[in-house]
Design a protein around this motif. Sequence first.
Motif, PDB file in Angstrom:
ATOM      1  N   SER A  44      20.205  14.676  18.254  1.00 51.23           N
ATOM      2  CA  SER A  44      21.224  14.331  18.118  1.00 51.23           C
ATOM      3  C   SER A  44      21.920  14.382  16.848  1.00 51.23           C
ATOM      4  O   SER A  44      21.443  15.487  16.675  1.00 51.23           O
ATOM      5  N   TRP A 216      31.616   9.459  17.981  1.00 50.11           N
ATOM      6  CA  TRP A 216      30.547  10.464  17.269  1.00 50.11           C
ATOM      7  C   TRP A 216      30.865   8.501  16.008  1.00 50.11           C
ATOM      8  O   TRP A 216      31.596   8.879  15.436  1.00 50.11           O
ATOM      9  N   ASP A 221      24.409   7.959  20.528  1.00 52.48           N
ATOM     10  CA  ASP A 221      23.555   9.224  21.356  1.00 52.48           C
ATOM     11  C   ASP A 221      24.855  10.173  22.553  1.00 52.48           C
ATOM     12  O   ASP A 221      24.369  11.182  23.673  1.00 52.48           O
ATOM     13  N   THR A 246      23.167  13.357  24.622  1.00 50.31           N
ATOM     14  CA  THR A 246      21.286  13.702  24.003  1.00 50.31           C
ATOM     15  C   THR A 246      20.312  13.097  24.776  1.00 50.31           C
ATOM     16  O   THR A 246      20.945  11.589  24.776  1.00 50.31           O
TER      17      THR A 246
END
Length: 539
Positions: A44, A216, A221, A246
């Motif tokens: 991440s 985000w 992730d 991620t």
Amino acid sequence: MKLNSFAKLSGVALLSALVLAGCGSKSSSTGTKKQTLNWMVPSSISTMDTSKMTDLYSSQVANATNEGLLRMGNSKVTPGVAKSYKISNGGKTWTFNLRHSKWNDGKPVTAEDFVFAWQRTVSPKTASQYAYIFGNVKNATQISAGKMSPSKLGVKADGNYKLVVTLNKPQSFFKYMVAQGYYFPQEKSIVQKYGSNYATNATKNGYNGPFILKGWNGTNDTFKLVKNPKYWDAKKVKLSTVNFQTIKDPSTALNSYQSNKLDFTTLNGTQVKQYKNNKDYHDYLEASSFYLEMNEKKDPMFKNKNIRRALSLAIDKKQFVDKVLADGSIAPKGYVPAKMSSHNGKDFADQAYVKDAVEYNLAQAKKYWAKGLKETGKKSVSLTLLSDDTDGAKKNTEFVQSQLTKLPGLKITNQNVPFKTRLSRSQNGQFDLVITAWIADYPDPSNFLDLFTSTNSQNNGKWKNAQYDALIKKSESTDANNETARWNDMVQAEKILMNDQGIVPLYQQAQSTLMQSKVKGVQFFPTSPQWAWDKASIK
């Protein structure tokens, strides 16, 4: 730029040798409805504050969502916020003429946004680990040391659209530096509005690049990039969305690729054997160095050269790259990666090569170890080996652990933690041994060698050598304008670092990937940030 210790990202030899991944030379003109790219990262992002980011993944996203004076392009830097620039005063004054561009909220991007950002980065209050990279900008070093006001930094706005930078000495590669995230502008009103929370999630930031970050929250992730309609060159951006996932486990990532949930994935050594002849397969050798740092401040025993040499000699780097990684990575010749910099036709890694510092010799390692234990008054030692928590990192730390524990009386406990945590612990000196990785920000040995001066914030192991410091200082001052003398200074500096075994080089990484053939125009760079999607499209 910091790398996830065992993430499969890469580069090639020279910054000027940029290539296109995906093989397409012409972008498709299909509608935006289909212009969605699904991308995988192994760790991440940690922050979107360009004054504080140190890792590759954050810089990749920052490069997509923001833009500096210049921008990396094919074979050269291309105009970014600056539409042109000129160099004067014997190479010490750079004047950038800015275009009329906007932040995503519609406010103009001005020269003052660069002045504010650069002053903020070098200010001791910010505690930026990249403040040192501004060292050649006039007064930056004094400011970072708290001896001068940030307002005295050698950068000024001449009106709204002209930026004048004064350097201490000529620096031919400065054009590459201003294309990197640490030289990006910052929207002052946004930084002041959010204070310590600035850039800790997608909404608490301003964007002036091809994309805007969405989804985000600072720790999750999955997130995405969406096209920024306010970007000055938005008409050339084909992708409407880049979805990021991620995925730390290579098998999970490959399964997602095979089921068309991903358009791009990295491969581990086992997977490379299976897919090496696949039409979607691509591999590259990056300008990076993976190495072991020993914490001399926390563990004084590491001040003993025999101890440090023993650890290096005990690790079979050739077996590491051939049997464990098996992805095209190569055993190191030293700290500065091979095929990145050359002078008079000679590669830096060849000229600075110290065989004893990178070879494998267990018998000799045991002799140095026994001598080092006697000198430090120890009979046995227990150490932790810090690294990331990806599947690859765990596998590879197990190899290093198995190699080191062949030394009598040495116990190694692996400590695999999330990438962000590993960065924090490294920076705060909370480790015995740590596997660290650095990828070039610009194609000059100084980008690596500067890290191990005694005062550099990236020198987490606190190794220091007065002669090394003096050579680096000489290369940046009295010999700065003498190309050959400067080169020789850096070669000698690396030899000192290697002869003293200040670090243990492990390997130079190669990246093995799969990318769907429908994806065209993704740009791959040999140095940070490695990937750019502003010219990409879906066939």
